[in-house]
Design a protein around this motif. Structure first.
Motif, PDB file in Angstrom:
ATOM      1  N   ALA A 437       0.828  -1.212   0.000  1.00 55.95           N
ATOM      2  CA  ALA A 437       0.000   0.000   0.000  1.00 55.95           C
ATOM      3  C   ALA A 437       0.856   1.254   0.000  1.00 55.95           C
ATOM      4  CB  ALA A 437      -0.917   0.002   1.225  1.00 55.95           C
ATOM      5  N   VAL A 438       0.332   2.317  -0.629  1.00 63.44           N
ATOM      6  CA  VAL A 438       0.945   3.650  -0.566  1.00 63.44           C
ATOM      7  C   VAL A 438       0.117   4.474   0.419  1.00 63.44           C
ATOM      8  CG1 VAL A 438       1.534   5.733  -1.840  1.00 63.44           C
ATOM      9  CG2 VAL A 438       1.769   3.488  -2.932  1.00 63.44           C
ATOM     10  N   THR A 439       0.741   4.913   1.487  1.00 61.96           N
ATOM     11  CA  THR A 439       0.017   5.572   2.569  1.00 61.96           C
ATOM     12  C   THR A 439      -0.020   7.087   2.396  1.00 61.96           C
ATOM     13  OG1 THR A 439       1.980   5.849   3.959  1.00 61.96           O
ATOM     14  CG2 THR A 439       0.802   3.744   4.116  1.00 61.96           C
ATOM     15  N   ASP A 440      -0.936   7.718   3.138  1.00 63.78           N
ATOM     16  CA  ASP A 440      -0.993   9.183   3.159  1.00 63.78           C
ATOM     17  C   ASP A 440       0.322   9.774   3.634  1.00 63.78           C
ATOM     18  OD1 ASP A 440      -3.558   8.977   2.315  1.00 63.78           O
ATOM     19  OD2 ASP A 440      -4.483   9.547   4.213  1.00 63.78           O
ATOM     20  N   GLY A 446       6.470  12.718   0.227  1.00 59.48           N
ATOM     21  CA  GLY A 446       7.176  12.489  -1.013  1.00 59.48           C
ATOM     22  C   GLY A 446       6.625  13.119  -2.276  1.00 59.48           C
ATOM     23  N   PHE A 447       5.336  13.523  -2.303  1.00 55.40           N
ATOM     24  CA  PHE A 447       4.716  13.987  -3.536  1.00 55.40           C
ATOM     25  C   PHE A 447       5.453  15.198  -4.113  1.00 55.40           C
ATOM     26  CE2 PHE A 447       1.719  16.272  -6.153  1.00 55.40           C
ATOM     27  CZ  PHE A 447       1.010  15.269  -6.808  1.00 55.40           C
TER      28      PHE A 447
END
Length: 450
Positions: A437-440, A446-447
């Motif tokens: 999973a990619v978490t909040d 990182g965004f």
């Protein structure tokens, strides 16, 4: 509570038209079927019913997953039998004209299903009875309540929800009054379902509350736990609000499930009370020593999910050190009570996401390990156990707990290889899902910044 005769009469009079047959899954949830009451009385009462055996081989999202010996595509996902335990038959006041009964699981050849949570606890209680004792338990479940309905919370992605209280409501009568209509309905409806509510109080997190119920024999206590947890969610949904029993729903205080545990002789004698430390008998001292000795290896039973481990922070009232102390809330095990009837140990490790059958089974197995081996109890811890660097610690995450569980000779001796493998696979499934999973947290960090 209902007897079979009461149920048949109520169905004949049209007072009950629906009967729920429920089993308990690995996650401690009620799963099952709703029957027209006439069909239940005419057919299910005598023969039971059946359900797909994938109910003990799916993840929390009900996805079929690999790795289970008892249920798979290769085995065809057949059925097991659901045999009602009529000692659990009761009215469910939050639904009109409805009764509920909890069922035990058997294979279609009438052999047991060892990985069934209710059977796991029954097996440990049978071992305890063979040793000459019975156990009592009480579970204290905390939850956080929100003004948003479950549907609204889902649409929001469970973000920016409105808590039922805007600040710390611990013991606050003013703040609990804001949500008393919901709390009162839950208390009264649970009483109508055969449970014995004692009190409700506010807790520290925003919108956090606890309703406590009277202790009972261990199997009954676990049954009451799952009926309450499921029913409280159903009542909240009917009231247009939502509650969560997540162990750690946000960065504030987590939802605990402290489990109180005591021993009696089969004749009702209070075998835990004596002249030892904290008024414990030598028997109780050995039992507590066994709980301490097995705590890390059995943590998977007390903290079964990724999120469970987020509670274990210093100064959070969730324990980190595997120590015991008299009325010491910084320890994993807190000795409570001052009389033969009230003396008990409180396990503060479980969160509200726990499966009570597995957790209480772990306490029974730990107590038996201590009693059978005559373990000596270490001295009680009297200070702040969070600062005790020499203490063994609760595993920091599910991966560590899994390794301890799989490598435990004590677990295999107490529960059997099949149960150890089954619940180890459940942990691996959750770890694999989380690792993918990619978490909040990752998106925020990182965004743009990386």
């Amino acid at each position: 509570m209902l007897t079979v005769e009461h149920l048949e009469t109520a169905v004949d009079r049209g007072e009950i038209d629906t009967v729920i047959v429920a089993i308990v899954d690995m996650q401690g949830r009620l799963q099952g079927k709703r029957f027209h009451a006439r069909h239940f009385v005419d057919e299910v009462l005598e023969h039971g019913t059946e359900g797909c055996n994938y109910l003990l081989a799916v993840d929390v999202e009900m996805n079929t997953v690999d790795g289970y010996e008892m249920s798979s595509w290769a085995r065809g996902y057949g059925d097991f039998a659901m045999i009602p335990d009529f000692s659990t038959l009761r009215r469910i006041p939050w639904f009109p004209a409805t009764a509920l009964v909890i069922a035990d699981l058997k294979w279609l050849d009438h052999t047991p299903v060892p990985a069934s949570p209710r059977q796991i606890l029954q097996a440990q209680l049978a071992r305890l009875a063979d040793a000459g004792y019975r156990s009592f338990a009480g579970t204290e479940l905390e939850f956080v309540a929100y003004r948003d309905s479950y549907e609204e919370a889902y649409r929001k992605g469970y973000r920016d929800l409105v808590p039922a209280n805007q600040f710390n409501a611990d013991y606050s009568l003013l703040q609990t009054a804001r949500i008393e209509p919901l709390l009162r309905r839950i208390r009264n409806d649970m009483y109508g379902a055969g449970l014995t509510p004692e009190s409700a109080k506010g807790e520290c997190n925003l919108g956090q509350h606890e309703i406590a119920f009277r202790f009972a024999e261990s199997l009954t206590a676990a049954d009451h736990h799952v009926i309450y947890k499921n029913g409280a969610k159903e009542i909240a949904a009917q009231e247009g609000v939502s509650i969560t029993f997540m162990a750690k729903p946000n960065a504030r205080e987590g939802n605990s499930c402290h489990i109180h545990f005591s021993l009696q002789g089969l004749d009702g004698t209070h075998v835990g009370y004596g002249d030892g430390p904290g008024h414990m008998s030598p028997l109780m001292a050995s039992a507590v020593a066994g709980m301490i000795a097995t705590m890390r290896e059995f943590t998977l039973l007390f903290a079964p999910n990724i999120n469970s481990y987020k509670r274990y922070q210093a100064g959070s009232f969730a324990p980190t050190a595997v120590r015991w102390g008299t009325d010491n809330r910084t320890c994993a095990l807190r000795l409570v009570g001052h009389s033969p009837a009230s003396l008990r140990i409180e396990n503060r490790v479980p969160g509200a996401d726990v499966n009570p059958y597995l957790a209480i089974a772990g306490l029974v197995a730990g107590a038996l390990h201590g009693i059978e081996h005559g373990l000596t109890l270490e001295d009680e811890y009297t200070g702040n156990a969070y600062t005790d660097e020499s203490a063994p610690h609760v595993p920091a995450n599910l991966r560590d707990a899994l390794a301890l569980w799989e490598g435990s000779d004590i677990a295999r001796a107490a529960f059997g290889d099949e149960v150890v493998a089954h619940y180890a696979n459940n942990a691996r499934v959750e770890l694999a899902a989380f690792d993918a999973a990619v978490t909040d947290w990752e998106l925020v960090r990182g965004f743009e910044r990386l």
